[in-house]
Write a protein that holds these residues in place. Structure first.
Motif, PDB file in Angstrom:
ATOM      1  N   SER A  27       1.683  40.653  62.300  1.00  0.00           N
ATOM      2  CA  SER A  27       2.801  40.635  63.250  1.00  0.00           C
ATOM      3  C   SER A  27       2.766  39.371  64.095  1.00  0.00           C
ATOM      4  N   TRP A  28       1.547  38.951  64.444  1.00  0.00           N
ATOM      5  CA  TRP A  28       1.376  37.693  65.173  1.00  0.00           C
ATOM      6  C   TRP A  28       1.919  36.535  64.340  1.00  0.00           C
ATOM      7  N   GLU A  29       1.580  36.512  63.064  1.00  0.00           N
ATOM      8  CA  GLU A  29       2.030  35.440  62.172  1.00  0.00           C
ATOM      9  C   GLU A  29       3.554  35.425  62.041  1.00  0.00           C
ATOM     10  N   THR A  30       4.162  36.610  62.039  1.00  0.00           N
ATOM     11  CA  THR A  30       5.628  36.697  61.960  1.00  0.00           C
ATOM     12  C   THR A  30       6.272  36.015  63.164  1.00  0.00           C
ATOM     13  N   ASP A  31       5.751  36.331  64.365  1.00  0.00           N
ATOM     14  CA  ASP A  31       6.287  35.700  65.576  1.00  0.00           C
ATOM     15  C   ASP A  31       5.965  34.215  65.612  1.00  0.00           C
ATOM     16  N   TYR A  32       4.825  33.845  65.068  1.00  0.00           N
ATOM     17  CA  TYR A  32       4.459  32.431  65.012  1.00  0.00           C
ATOM     18  C   TYR A  32       5.520  31.652  64.238  1.00  0.00           C
ATOM     19  N   THR A  33       5.927  32.197  63.102  1.00  0.00           N
ATOM     20  CA  THR A  33       6.955  31.548  62.272  1.00  0.00           C
ATOM     21  C   THR A  33       8.279  31.472  63.030  1.00  0.00           C
ATOM     22  N   VAL A  35       8.720  31.411  66.322  1.00  0.00           N
ATOM     23  CA  VAL A  35       8.612  30.423  67.400  1.00  0.00           C
ATOM     24  C   VAL A  35       8.673  29.009  66.832  1.00  0.00           C
ATOM     25  N   LEU A  36       8.078  28.818  65.678  1.00  0.00           N
ATOM     26  CA  LEU A  36       8.129  27.508  65.019  1.00  0.00           C
ATOM     27  C   LEU A  36       9.582  27.122  64.729  1.00  0.00           C
ATOM     28  N   GLU A  37      10.347  28.083  64.213  1.00  0.00           N
ATOM     29  CA  GLU A  37      11.767  27.839  63.920  1.00  0.00           C
ATOM     30  C   GLU A  37      12.564  27.598  65.207  1.00  0.00           C
ATOM     31  N   MET A  38      12.279  28.387  66.238  1.00  0.00           N
ATOM     32  CA  MET A  38      12.973  28.221  67.518  1.00  0.00           C
ATOM     33  C   MET A  38      12.652  26.861  68.134  1.00  0.00           C
ATOM     34  N   THR A  39      11.402  26.431  67.965  1.00  0.00           N
ATOM     35  CA  THR A  39      10.981  25.125  68.488  1.00  0.00           C
ATOM     36  C   THR A  39      11.766  23.998  67.827  1.00  0.00           C
ATOM     37  N   GLU A  40      11.920  24.109  66.522  1.00  0.00           N
ATOM     38  CA  GLU A  40      12.690  23.080  65.805  1.00  0.00           C
ATOM     39  C   GLU A  40      14.151  23.101  66.232  1.00  0.00           C
ATOM     40  N   LYS A  41      14.672  24.285  66.505  1.00  0.00           N
ATOM     41  CA  LYS A  41      16.063  24.386  66.972  1.00  0.00           C
ATOM     42  C   LYS A  41      16.206  23.759  68.367  1.00  0.00           C
ATOM     43  N   GLU A  64      13.559  32.381  75.728  1.00  0.00           N
ATOM     44  CA  GLU A  64      13.170  33.321  74.669  1.00  0.00           C
ATOM     45  C   GLU A  64      11.940  32.809  73.918  1.00  0.00           C
ATOM     46  N   THR A  65      11.906  31.513  73.668  1.00  0.00           N
ATOM     47  CA  THR A  65      10.768  30.902  72.975  1.00  0.00           C
ATOM     48  C   THR A  65       9.515  30.991  73.842  1.00  0.00           C
ATOM     49  N   THR A  66       9.687  30.737  75.138  1.00  0.00           N
ATOM     50  CA  THR A  66       8.563  30.822  76.070  1.00  0.00           C
ATOM     51  C   THR A  66       7.968  32.218  76.078  1.00  0.00           C
ATOM     52  N   TYR A  67       8.827  33.228  76.072  1.00  0.00           N
ATOM     53  CA  TYR A  67       8.373  34.626  76.081  1.00  0.00           C
ATOM     54  C   TYR A  67       7.521  34.929  74.848  1.00  0.00           C
ATOM     55  N   LEU A  68       8.030  34.565  73.672  1.00  0.00           N
ATOM     56  CA  LEU A  68       7.287  34.831  72.436  1.00  0.00           C
ATOM     57  C   LEU A  68       6.013  33.996  72.368  1.00  0.00           C
ATOM     58  N   TYR A  69       6.101  32.737  72.786  1.00  0.00           N
ATOM     59  CA  TYR A  69       4.908  31.888  72.766  1.00  0.00           C
ATOM     60  C   TYR A  69       3.823  32.452  73.686  1.00  0.00           C
ATOM     61  N   SER A  70       4.220  32.980  74.834  1.00  0.00           N
ATOM     62  CA  SER A  70       3.251  33.578  75.761  1.00  0.00           C
ATOM     63  C   SER A  70       2.514  34.737  75.104  1.00  0.00           C
ATOM     64  N   LYS A  71       3.231  35.534  74.345  1.00  0.00           N
ATOM     65  CA  LYS A  71       2.595  36.643  73.620  1.00  0.00           C
ATOM     66  C   LYS A  71       1.614  36.117  72.575  1.00  0.00           C
ATOM     67  N   LEU A  72       2.040  35.113  71.828  1.00  0.00           N
ATOM     68  CA  LEU A  72       1.167  34.518  70.805  1.00  0.00           C
ATOM     69  C   LEU A  72      -0.108  33.982  71.445  1.00  0.00           C
ATOM     70  N   ASP A  94      -6.605  27.737  68.007  1.00  0.00           N
ATOM     71  CA  ASP A  94      -6.286  26.344  67.675  1.00  0.00           C
ATOM     72  C   ASP A  94      -4.864  26.221  67.142  1.00  0.00           C
ATOM     73  N   LYS A  95      -4.488  27.200  66.324  1.00  0.00           N
ATOM     74  CA  LYS A  95      -3.152  27.193  65.711  1.00  0.00           C
ATOM     75  C   LYS A  95      -2.057  27.317  66.778  1.00  0.00           C
ATOM     76  N   VAL A  96      -2.266  28.220  67.726  1.00  0.00           N
ATOM     77  CA  VAL A  96      -1.237  28.429  68.750  1.00  0.00           C
ATOM     78  C   VAL A  96      -1.219  27.261  69.743  1.00  0.00           C
ATOM     79  N   ARG A  97      -2.376  26.644  69.997  1.00  0.00           N
ATOM     80  CA  ARG A  97      -2.387  25.462  70.859  1.00  0.00           C
ATOM     81  C   ARG A  97      -1.611  24.312  70.211  1.00  0.00           C
ATOM     82  N   HIS A  98      -1.767  24.182  68.910  1.00  0.00           N
ATOM     83  CA  HIS A  98      -1.027  23.148  68.183  1.00  0.00           C
ATOM     84  C   HIS A  98       0.476  23.430  68.255  1.00  0.00           C
ATOM     85  N   LEU A  99       0.825  24.710  68.142  1.00  0.00           N
ATOM     86  CA  LEU A  99       2.227  25.107  68.281  1.00  0.00           C
ATOM     87  C   LEU A  99       2.731  24.779  69.682  1.00  0.00           C
ATOM     88  N   GLY A 100       1.870  24.990  70.672  1.00  0.00           N
ATOM     89  CA  GLY A 100       2.240  24.681  72.050  1.00  0.00           C
ATOM     90  C   GLY A 100       2.567  23.210  72.241  1.00  0.00           C
TER      91      GLY A 100
END
Length: 596
Positions: A27-33, A35-41, A64-72, A94-100
């Motif tokens: 479920s974490w990975e699903t939200d990660y994907t 947030v990645l898409e939202m970040t690109e948008k 909305e992205t901030t909310y999901l990223y905070s959960k991740l 490390d993965k979520v920091r890179h996303l950040g």
């Protein structure tokens, strides 16, 4: 006290339930994907915000992205804090920091864009798109930063450097939590065992001086050995902070740190100055401590031993929680009942286990609930730590439920008020509910030592930060010898001539994680001073005071910290709250000196 060799031994009721954030890693990975898409948008808005609707869509998507990223981030951070040695948890973090960093990079264009807008144009946008009123305060707050925001290109570069700039803090965290190996001490059977932090907190209070000394030396052994490595990380952290302050056109690193809270540097300087002008009660206490223990020389490993003999200090976690709830009755039935539920709902990770992050903290996750980390040792210190952290947790709970996401996150400046009010209520409750002279002496001793740790020591740390940053700003060298010299000098000044300094004292700076969050610790001291004022008025039973304080807890960041505190009757722009707190300390020392 039971010790745990693995996390599996800890009852489920005393472990976090992280499924409240995500049921599993998938479920974490699903939200990660997502947030990645939202970040690109979000990145596509760069250069395309030319009307009110586009501005509204960008800000809404970012929230909305901030909310999901905070959960991740929270899920991965809490996982690794359970056991810092687990490589899969480290990989997740490390993965979520890179996303950040990607998120920061994708949105770095916005502040320069916003500040390029005329304020009149922004007002027109807000009139055109009704939803923008939700963001209005934050948008206009940004104009306060106008001279500190760089060009779009420079902001992009800085956002990409975020991970590198945070490396000193992350490196120290790994040294301090995962890699540190303390020296050995002698157990009750005469065998040598490796010291743990939990053992140290017990042994440093041991009535046998040789035990205290052995634990003290074993605790400082790795820090002393690593002094040059740690000096390198701390010097880098300080220089990074000074560099960023210069780049962003702040007069100093101190003023950069105070800027977001709208705190004048005079508040910081007054705190240090007022404390140093009122050190006599501390020196008196040191003399009393030396006499009560019966020593020819008072040393650093003598500062934690209780001065009231024969007091049973074993307080099981269940009893500690029950005592805390009773002590907080002045905060009202709703507060107490809500807090009682936190234990049942597994918001708290209670026990020390191998690899677990040291210390204690509250992480308030908007839209979920607070998470509290403890390393509970079934003693009076742990009761106070529990009560302190649950003050933070209730602050998070109230602000999250009474403020929208944009205003729910409160400043650290006011956070320490919420936690320390609880501690003051606890100590007053314990003092008022004992007829035992030895227990009263013990509690007064604890209150004085708590005051010393939460106020005086934090002011000393604050002065250390001020001196070291000013050295960096003048281009002076920062290395282990410099840090040790400054720290030793301050330690002597804040503790007095009665104390004989061992070699280890000068290395105290090597073990302080807060130094990697510059100019943070002074807020413990201002928070403590504010809490003394608020708690004593709450104990008078004034319903207006209770109402104003609960409103303060529900306010999030709906005003600047000094403004929020003024609503509770505390004005930190004046020296009176600090002087009042120091007067209370003087009274405690006088009371203690009369106890036989």
């Amino acid at each position: 006290m039971k010790t745990y060799s693995s996390r599996k031994e800890v009852p489920a009721s005393e472990r976090w339930d992280l499924t409240d954030i995500y049921p599993n890693t998938e479920s974490w990975e699903t939200d990660y994907t997502i947030v990645l898409e939202m970040t690109e948008k979000l990145r596509t808005f760069d250069g395309t915000i030319d009307n009110a609707q586009a501005l509204y869509e960008y800000l809404t998507l970012k929230e909305e992205t901030t909310y999901l990223y905070s959960k991740l981030y929270a899920f991965s951070q809490l996982q690794i804090d359970i056991d810092t040695r687990v490589s899969s948890s480290q990989a997740l973090l490390d993965k979520v920091r890179h996303l950040g960093q990607k998120f920061s990079s994708a949105t770095s264009f916005f502040m320069p864009f916003l500040l390029s807008l005329d304020e009149g144009a922004l007002k027109e946008y807000i009139k055109e798109a009704e939803g923008l009123t939700y963001f209005e305060d934050d948008l206009f707050e940004a104009y306060r930063y106008k001279k500190h925001v760089l060009s779009k290109e420079k902001e992009e570069v800085l956002s990409q450097m975020g991970e590198a700039l945070s490396s000193p803090r992350n490196t120290f965290g790994m040294i301090n939590n995962a890699d540190i190996r303390f020296g050995e001490v002698t157990d009750d059977n005469g065998a040598k065992v490796r010291l743990t932090r939990g053992m140290y907190s017990k042994l440093i209070e041991h009535e046998e001086r040789d035990k205290r000394k052995e634990a003290y030396q074993a605790y400082y052994q790795p820090y002393t050995q690593l002094q040059n490595t740690i000096a390198s990380t701390l010097a880098s952290a300080i220089k990074n902070n000074v560099l960023l302050s210069n780049m962003r056109n702040y007069p100093s690193a101190l003023e950069k740190s105070l800027f977001s809270d709208m705190v004048p540097k005079e508040v910081y300087e007054n705190l240090i100055q007022s404390t140093k002008e009122n050190m006599k009660p501390m020196y008196k206490y040191m003399t009393i401590r030396k006499e009560r223990i019966g020593l020819n020389e008072l040393r650093a490993y003598d500062l934690s031993v209780p001065l009231a003999a024969g007091i049973e200090q074993v307080i099981p976690y269940e009893k500690a929680y029950e005592t805390m709830l009773k002590s907080l009755a002045p905060l009202g039935e709703e507060y107490v009942q809500t807090l009682a539920g936190f234990k049942e709902k597994r918001y708290i990770d209670v026990r020390e286990t191998p690899g677990k992050r040291s210390g204690a903290y509250n992480l308030g996750l908007y839209g979920v609930h607070p998470f509290v980390l403890l390393n509970h040792q079934d003693d009076l210190d742990s009761l106070f730590t529990l009560t302190h952290e649950m003050g933070h947790a209730m602050h998070s709970y109230y602000s999250s439920r009474h403020q929208p996401q944009i205003k729910a996150g409160y400043s650290i400046f006011v956070a320490e008020v919420a936690s320390t009010v609880n501690e003051v209520l606890l100590i007053r409750y314990l003092l008022n509910n004992t007829d035992d002279g030895q227990m009263k002496k013990h509690l007064l001793n604890h209150f004085i030592d708590q005051f010393k740790g939460t106020f005086f020591t934090q002011v000393m740390f604050s002065e250390f930060e001020k001196i070291t940053h000013e050295k960096a700003e003048r281009g002076e060298a920062l290395h282990a010898e410099v840090f040790s010299s400054i720290y030793e000098s301050l330690f002597k000044e804040y503790n007095g001539e009665e104390l004989v300094l061992d070699e280890e004292v000068k290395y105290g700076w090597t073990r302080i994680p807060h130094f990697y969050r510059p100019f943070y610790v002074y807020k413990y001291a201002t928070g403590f001073a504010s809490a003394i004022h608020i708690a004593d008025r709450l104990l008078e039973g004034n319903r207006d005071v209770l109402h104003s304080y609960l409103n303060f807890l529900k306010s999030g960041c709906s005003d600047y910290p000094l403004g929020l505190l003024k609503q509770t009757g505390v004005d930190l722009s004046k020296p009176e709250p600090i002087q009042n707190a120091l007067s209370v300390f003087s009274g405690l020392v006088d009371d203690f000196s009369k106890q036989q």
